[in-house]
Scaffold this motif. Sequence first.
Motif, PDB file in Angstrom:
ATOM      1  N   HIS A 343      35.482  43.340  22.363  1.00  0.00           N
ATOM      2  CA  HIS A 343      34.407  43.079  21.733  1.00  0.00           C
ATOM      3  C   HIS A 343      32.982  43.440  22.454  1.00  0.00           C
ATOM      4  O   HIS A 343      32.187  43.007  22.973  1.00  0.00           O
ATOM      5  CB  HIS A 343      34.107  41.248  21.685  1.00  0.00           C
ATOM      6  CG  HIS A 343      35.278  40.610  21.057  1.00  0.00           C
ATOM      7  ND1 HIS A 343      35.500  40.759  19.856  1.00  0.00           N
ATOM      8  CD2 HIS A 343      36.291  39.778  21.762  1.00  0.00           C
ATOM      9  CE1 HIS A 343      36.512  39.982  19.415  1.00  0.00           C
ATOM     10  NE2 HIS A 343      37.003  39.317  20.413  1.00  0.00           N
ATOM     11  N   ARG A 345      29.350  44.363  22.769  1.00  0.00           N
ATOM     12  CA  ARG A 345      28.502  43.562  22.065  1.00  0.00           C
ATOM     13  C   ARG A 345      27.448  44.102  20.989  1.00  0.00           C
ATOM     14  O   ARG A 345      26.422  43.525  20.324  1.00  0.00           O
ATOM     15  CB  ARG A 345      27.589  42.892  23.019  1.00  0.00           C
ATOM     16  CG  ARG A 345      26.721  43.803  24.199  1.00  0.00           C
ATOM     17  CD  ARG A 345      26.225  43.061  25.306  1.00  0.00           C
ATOM     18  NE  ARG A 345      25.488  44.257  26.276  1.00  0.00           N
ATOM     19  CZ  ARG A 345      26.081  44.861  27.223  1.00  0.00           C
ATOM     20  NH1 ARG A 345      27.524  44.647  27.252  1.00  0.00           N
ATOM     21  NH2 ARG A 345      25.433  45.717  27.990  1.00  0.00           N
ATOM     22  N   ASN A 346      27.404  45.751  21.169  1.00  0.00           N
ATOM     23  CA  ASN A 346      26.540  46.143  20.231  1.00  0.00           C
ATOM     24  C   ASN A 346      27.058  47.640  20.110  1.00  0.00           C
ATOM     25  O   ASN A 346      27.690  48.176  20.728  1.00  0.00           O
ATOM     26  CB  ASN A 346      25.062  46.126  20.447  1.00  0.00           C
ATOM     27  CG  ASN A 346      24.834  46.718  22.004  1.00  0.00           C
ATOM     28  OD1 ASN A 346      25.173  47.491  22.543  1.00  0.00           O
ATOM     29  ND2 ASN A 346      23.769  45.892  22.840  1.00  0.00           N
ATOM     30  N   ARG A 347      26.106  48.509  19.409  1.00  0.00           N
ATOM     31  CA  ARG A 347      26.730  49.681  19.055  1.00  0.00           C
ATOM     32  C   ARG A 347      26.709  50.545  20.246  1.00  0.00           C
ATOM     33  O   ARG A 347      27.335  51.573  20.582  1.00  0.00           O
ATOM     34  CB  ARG A 347      25.593  50.521  17.971  1.00  0.00           C
ATOM     35  CG  ARG A 347      25.973  51.845  17.748  1.00  0.00           C
ATOM     36  CD  ARG A 347      24.881  52.430  16.572  1.00  0.00           C
ATOM     37  NE  ARG A 347      25.397  53.660  16.168  1.00  0.00           N
ATOM     38  CZ  ARG A 347      25.785  53.854  14.927  1.00  0.00           C
ATOM     39  NH1 ARG A 347      26.075  52.945  14.174  1.00  0.00           N
ATOM     40  NH2 ARG A 347      26.053  55.098  14.399  1.00  0.00           N
ATOM     41  N   GLU A 348      25.394  50.435  21.126  1.00  0.00           N
ATOM     42  CA  GLU A 348      25.326  51.150  22.450  1.00  0.00           C
ATOM     43  C   GLU A 348      26.509  50.979  23.388  1.00  0.00           C
ATOM     44  O   GLU A 348      26.938  51.938  24.068  1.00  0.00           O
ATOM     45  CB  GLU A 348      23.993  50.772  23.091  1.00  0.00           C
ATOM     46  CG  GLU A 348      22.816  51.108  22.180  1.00  0.00           C
ATOM     47  CD  GLU A 348      22.562  50.503  21.160  1.00  0.00           C
ATOM     48  OE1 GLU A 348      23.036  49.320  20.888  1.00  0.00           O
ATOM     49  OE2 GLU A 348      21.894  51.090  20.083  1.00  0.00           O
ATOM     50  N   GLN A 363      37.255  44.102  18.043  1.00  0.00           N
ATOM     51  CA  GLN A 363      36.151  43.286  17.019  1.00  0.00           C
ATOM     52  C   GLN A 363      36.617  42.854  15.724  1.00  0.00           C
ATOM     53  O   GLN A 363      37.537  43.524  15.171  1.00  0.00           O
ATOM     54  CB  GLN A 363      34.908  43.894  17.162  1.00  0.00           C
ATOM     55  CG  GLN A 363      34.826  45.343  16.609  1.00  0.00           C
ATOM     56  CD  GLN A 363      33.664  46.277  16.615  1.00  0.00           C
ATOM     57  OE1 GLN A 363      33.155  46.503  17.715  1.00  0.00           O
ATOM     58  NE2 GLN A 363      33.072  46.464  15.778  1.00  0.00           N
TER      59      GLN A 363
END
Length: 369
Positions: A343, A345-348, A363
């Motif tokens: 998972h 947490r974001n695209r970065e 995810q």
Amino acid sequence: MLTGTAGLLRLLSDGNSRGTAVVVDLAEVPHAENPLFRQSVVNLLDNFAAQFQPEVVDVGRYTQVFLFEETNAHPFISKLKAVAVDFSEQHMGAPRFTIYHLPHDAGRLAAMLKRLAPAVTADPPPTLTAAEQQQLAGIHKLAVYEKVLVGADVSALVRESPVWRWGRDRSWTLEFAEVTVALDHLERAVGTPLRRDPWLLQQITPVLDRRVIRHFQQEPSRLATAHSLNLQWRSVLGPVFLEFVRDLTYEQRRNMIVEISALDAELTADGLADAVDTLRLWDCRIAIDHLSLRHTDPGYLPLAALDYLKLDLGGLPLDATGELPPLPTWMQQFGADRIVAIHPRNREALQACMALGLSLVEQRDRPMV
């Protein structure tokens, strides 16, 4: 964000309430006393309500308040009426709902909430120490969970979490799907916290293991493709798992990946070795879950017998250049292409994982890069 009946009563007494409050009562719905059945109805109503983004407050065992401050409540009310009609056609007691227009009906709503609030009674004279009372409370919580899970259909609580692989053709394909019990749904169904109580979670995990195994027995089609399940090492050695795996075909066993948590407080080198030997004997694949970049050495992990490592990157911020710390040497030697990033947490964070050479990501939705 409102917290239970007390928070809603404070809002009403402060004179700041506005909009429409829709109170839904499930008390007359058949089987409402069964927490899992009741939760399935609650989930349906929550999904309806989510389209309109009200504040949702649980104010009793059978009752929820949907507070619409900014949006129109009529579409949600229409859906409630449709649910009531459907229940009626099935000759079943339907969820009842009452509409309160705020602030005009604030007093009437507050009176209803106070009727639902449990009566306050004086504490009994202390006969146990604080530690003994805490132990007793833990036992009561455990009994509640075991009572619910004994006859429950765990499929209502099962959640699938896909693991995706980034291929040479620069596209994502499904590697396998992890099947777990959604602890947040279970907590809400039972009404007793679980994840914040390490002792209770440790006690209930073997029960959850057995129920997930039974779920796979009742849903053998899951193993037509690769799926994983989380088990304690003791559960792998137990009779329920052995009964289950004996009845599988070779292909089904190869499609099963057993994940053993590195965070299990009772995990030992000998216990892990016995579990791994058992899984290899039955041709199952093996993953170690909940590892971290802070694990600078493999300890007693039998790397040669493992198929996957699962890497939890929570709590590790990206540096100023958007990068993560490098993989420990032993993980690089194991193979970055067999390490699952849990998972991002974001695209970065996803891009930082891929920069480490990781090509497997867990995810819910297909990753976007």
